[in-house]
Motif scaffolding. Structure first.
Motif, mmCIF file in Angstrom:
data_model
loop_
_atom_site.group_PDB
_atom_site.id
_atom_site.type_symbol
_atom_site.label_atom_id
_atom_site.label_comp_id
_atom_site.label_asym_id
_atom_site.label_seq_id
_atom_site.Cartn_x
_atom_site.Cartn_y
_atom_site.Cartn_z
ATOM 1 N N GLU A 199 5.755 -51.187 15.408
ATOM 2 C CA GLU A 199 6.500 -51.934 16.422
ATOM 3 C C GLU A 199 6.134 -51.489 17.836
ATOM 4 O O GLU A 199 6.449 -52.168 18.804
ATOM 5 N N LEU A 200 5.482 -50.336 17.965
ATOM 6 C CA LEU A 200 5.261 -49.767 19.285
ATOM 7 C C LEU A 200 4.043 -50.358 19.981
ATOM 8 O O LEU A 200 3.834 -50.138 21.165
ATOM 9 N N HIS A 201 3.186 -51.071 19.237
ATOM 10 C CA HIS A 201 1.964 -51.609 19.819
ATOM 11 C C HIS A 201 1.977 -53.133 19.754
ATOM 12 O O HIS A 201 2.460 -53.718 18.788
ATOM 13 N N THR A 202 1.450 -53.728 20.755
ATOM 14 C CA THR A 202 1.269 -55.177 20.749
ATOM 15 C C THR A 202 -0.210 -55.473 20.834
ATOM 16 O O THR A 202 -1.001 -54.644 21.304
ATOM 17 N N THR A 203 -0.616 -56.631 20.363
ATOM 18 C CA THR A 203 -2.026 -56.991 20.425
ATOM 19 C C THR A 203 -2.445 -57.137 21.881
ATOM 20 O O THR A 203 -1.668 -57.496 22.752
ATOM 21 N N GLY A 204 -3.700 -56.887 22.137
ATOM 22 C CA GLY A 204 -4.217 -56.976 23.490
ATOM 23 C C GLY A 204 -5.713 -56.778 23.475
ATOM 24 O O GLY A 204 -6.395 -57.253 22.563
ATOM 25 N N ASP A 205 -6.235 -56.085 24.476
ATOM 26 C CA ASP A 205 -7.664 -55.842 24.533
ATOM 27 C C ASP A 205 -8.107 -54.964 23.374
ATOM 28 O O ASP A 205 -7.313 -54.235 22.771
ATOM 29 N N ALA A 206 -9.388 -55.028 23.095
ATOM 30 C CA ALA A 206 -9.948 -54.173 22.045
ATOM 31 C C ALA A 206 -9.744 -52.713 22.420
ATOM 32 O O ALA A 206 -9.862 -52.331 23.591
ATOM 33 N N PRO A 207 -9.420 -51.865 21.439
ATOM 34 C CA PRO A 207 -9.240 -50.444 21.753
ATOM 35 C C PRO A 207 -10.548 -49.816 22.222
ATOM 36 O O PRO A 207 -11.630 -50.279 21.856
ATOM 37 N N PRO A 208 -10.489 -48.796 23.058
ATOM 38 C CA PRO A 208 -11.705 -48.120 23.510
ATOM 39 C C PRO A 208 -12.506 -47.559 22.333
ATOM 40 O O PRO A 208 -11.972 -47.350 21.247
ATOM 41 N N GLU A 209 -13.775 -47.300 22.573
ATOM 42 C CA GLU A 209 -14.667 -46.762 21.546
ATOM 43 C C GLU A 209 -14.074 -45.516 20.891
ATOM 44 O O GLU A 209 -13.579 -44.617 21.564
ATOM 45 N N GLY A 210 -14.099 -45.508 19.563
ATOM 46 C CA GLY A 210 -13.626 -44.354 18.805
ATOM 47 C C GLY A 210 -12.131 -44.276 18.630
ATOM 48 O O GLY A 210 -11.621 -43.277 18.123
ATOM 49 N N THR A 211 -11.413 -45.312 19.012
ATOM 50 C CA THR A 211 -9.955 -45.286 18.894
ATOM 51 C C THR A 211 -9.471 -46.465 18.048
ATOM 52 O O THR A 211 -10.197 -47.439 17.830
ATOM 53 N N GLY A 212 -8.227 -46.365 17.596
ATOM 54 C CA GLY A 212 -7.626 -47.441 16.826
ATOM 55 C C GLY A 212 -6.116 -47.382 16.933
ATOM 56 O O GLY A 212 -5.556 -46.344 17.292
ATOM 57 N N TYR A 213 -5.450 -48.475 16.626
ATOM 58 C CA TYR A 213 -3.994 -48.484 16.639
ATOM 59 C C TYR A 213 -3.495 -49.519 15.640
ATOM 60 O O TYR A 213 -4.199 -50.451 15.244
ATOM 61 N N VAL A 214 -2.249 -49.322 15.231
ATOM 62 C CA VAL A 214 -1.583 -50.252 14.323
ATOM 63 C C VAL A 214 -0.607 -51.094 15.138
ATOM 64 O O VAL A 214 0.124 -50.570 15.987
#
Length: 430
Positions: free
Chosen positions: A344-359
């Motif tokens: 619930e803490l993340h919303t869709t948006g720009d692509a994550p920076p290189e080497g990172t990820g989020y749910v």
């Protein structure tokens, strides 16, 4: 982690002594002694290089001295020749150590190649890059077709079949290791701290000279928010005591610990030897893995070693681990709830920076988005094993499940079980 062939195993003997009878402790040591003996004889017979070294369990803080003293007492009860030393060959303060002489270390890949060649000479067929997805009757299902077998041994870290609920009787841990070039002398011997965070130290010979191997900073899989910091901390710690150390290699390991400190070696389900398991080595697989092989081959051929019952997969002794099991599975429940809440803490948006990820959420279900090597990919964040929500592992660029240790590559493909299916490319596949 560092490939040690040692009967002194950090504080593991005293952990077993706290949960089990003296006879079970002695049987565990005899099992490991048998595994050590077999592997050393194999290496000698096949000209595989082995370095004989002493093993040390040391206290890095005054309050850990009592822990090390308990380990020495457990060694003596188990029948392992060990003694107390006040000082060791390390460049930082220590507060006493247990020493066991004439242990061993080696390059595990050389041993693996030797074992594979020996198996093939005896007619074994080794299939690489083949994933087992299930077993029904005498049929083993793989992603390349079916096989048939009278007996099957699951030696897959954690069993990939949920029968027997071994996933709930094990805790998956990741830990990290680094290799350094160090001008000047490197301490000889195999050192493991009794403190947390753990520090493992030893030397490793190479054609270009000796390397210093440093390991530690273990944690349950999928429950560490910043795994990269674990590696950075290990590098900084090493350079505190070896300021000129130059990092040459880094890697990690996944290990499984049982709820009662003894491995599980025996039938997947009570009363049937058709499917056997071997797991729960608690990072001491060099001796325990061979001991498990000796126990299982003895079981199938009618010559079970005298020490094997102590490692049985199903015994009343598991009552000794009931408290640990409840604690471990309460953490699983918290991880399950926490994973869905974090989405619930993340919303869709720009692509994550290189080497990172989020749910984040895509509709009602969590999805996982990451960028690796310039490629941004999105897959379901729901682990297909028991529906935990995966977490990004920034040290290894993977999606890790905090429930039972399944791991997935950036594109969702399976890296570690117990999951046998990838993360879905579309959420509604589950």
């Amino acid at each position: 982690m560092a490939p040690k062939l040692s009967l002194l195993q950090g504080t593991h003997l005293s952990e077993i002594a706290a949960r089990h009878s003296d006879s079970s402790l002695r049987a565990y040591l005899e099992a490991n002694r048998a595994g050590q003996r077999w592997l050393l004889e194999f290496c000698a017979d096949h000209d595989i290089d082995v370095q004989r070294e002493a093993a040390f369990t040391y206290a890095a803080a005054p309050e850990s001295r009592a822990v090390v003293e308990r380990e020495l007492a457990a060694c003596r009860t188990a029948g392992l020749e060990a003694d107390w030393v006040d000082e060791v060959e390390l460049p930082f303060p220590t507060y006493g150590a247990v020493r066991a002489g004439d242990q061993a270390q080696f390059d595990p890949m050389t041993v693996l190649h030797g074992l594979a060649a020996q198996a093939q000479r005896h007619g074994a067929v080794i299939s690489e890059n083949t994933r087992v997805t299930g077993i029904s009757g005498d049929t083993v299902h793989t992603d390349l077709g079916d096989l048939h077998a009278d007996s099957v041994v699951l030696a897959t870290g954690t069993p990939i079949l949920d029968r027997g609920a071994f996933f709930a009787r094990l805790e998956a841990q990741r830990s990290y290791a680094l290799a350094f070039e160090v001008p000047g002398s490197i301490p000889h011997g195999m050192y493991l701290s009794a403190d947390s965070p753990t520090r493992s130290l030893r030397s490793a010979p190479t054609s270009a000279g000796e390397l210093l191997l440093v390991g530690g900073n273990g944690h349950p899989v999928g429950r560490e928010p910043e795994t990269g910091s674990k590696v950075d901390e290990l590098i900084e710690w090493t350079r505190t005591y070896w300021p000129t150390a130059q990092l040459t290699h880094s890697w990690s390991a996944q290990d499984y610990s049982s709820i009662d400190a003894l491995p599980y070696v025996g039938p997947l389900l009570p009363g049937s030897d058709r499917i056997l398991v071997a797991t729960g080595y608690a990072k001491w697989g060099m001796t325990n893995g061979v001991a498990a092989a000796l126990a299982l081959t003895g079981r199938l051929l009618g010559a079970t070693p005298a020490w094997a019952p102590a490692l049985e997969a199903w015994r009343p002794r598991e009552l000794a681990g009931l408290v640990s099991a409840l604690a471990a599975n309460s953490k699983v429940g918290l991880a399950l709830a926490g994973g869905w809440a974090r989405a619930e803490l993340h919303t869709t948006g720009d692509a994550p920076p290189e080497g990172t990820g989020y749910v984040h959420r895509d509709g009602v279900r969590p999805v996982a988005t990451c960028t690796v090597d310039g490629d941004t990919s999105t897959v379901s964040a729901i682990c297909p094993h028991l529906y935990g929500v995966v977490r990004w592992n920034d040290a290894e660029k993977s999606w890790d499940c905090p429930l039972h240790g399944s791991r997935f590559a950036a594109d969702g493909s399976v890296l570690e079980g117990p999951a046998t299916r990838p993360l879905a490319s579309r959420v509604f596949e589950y």
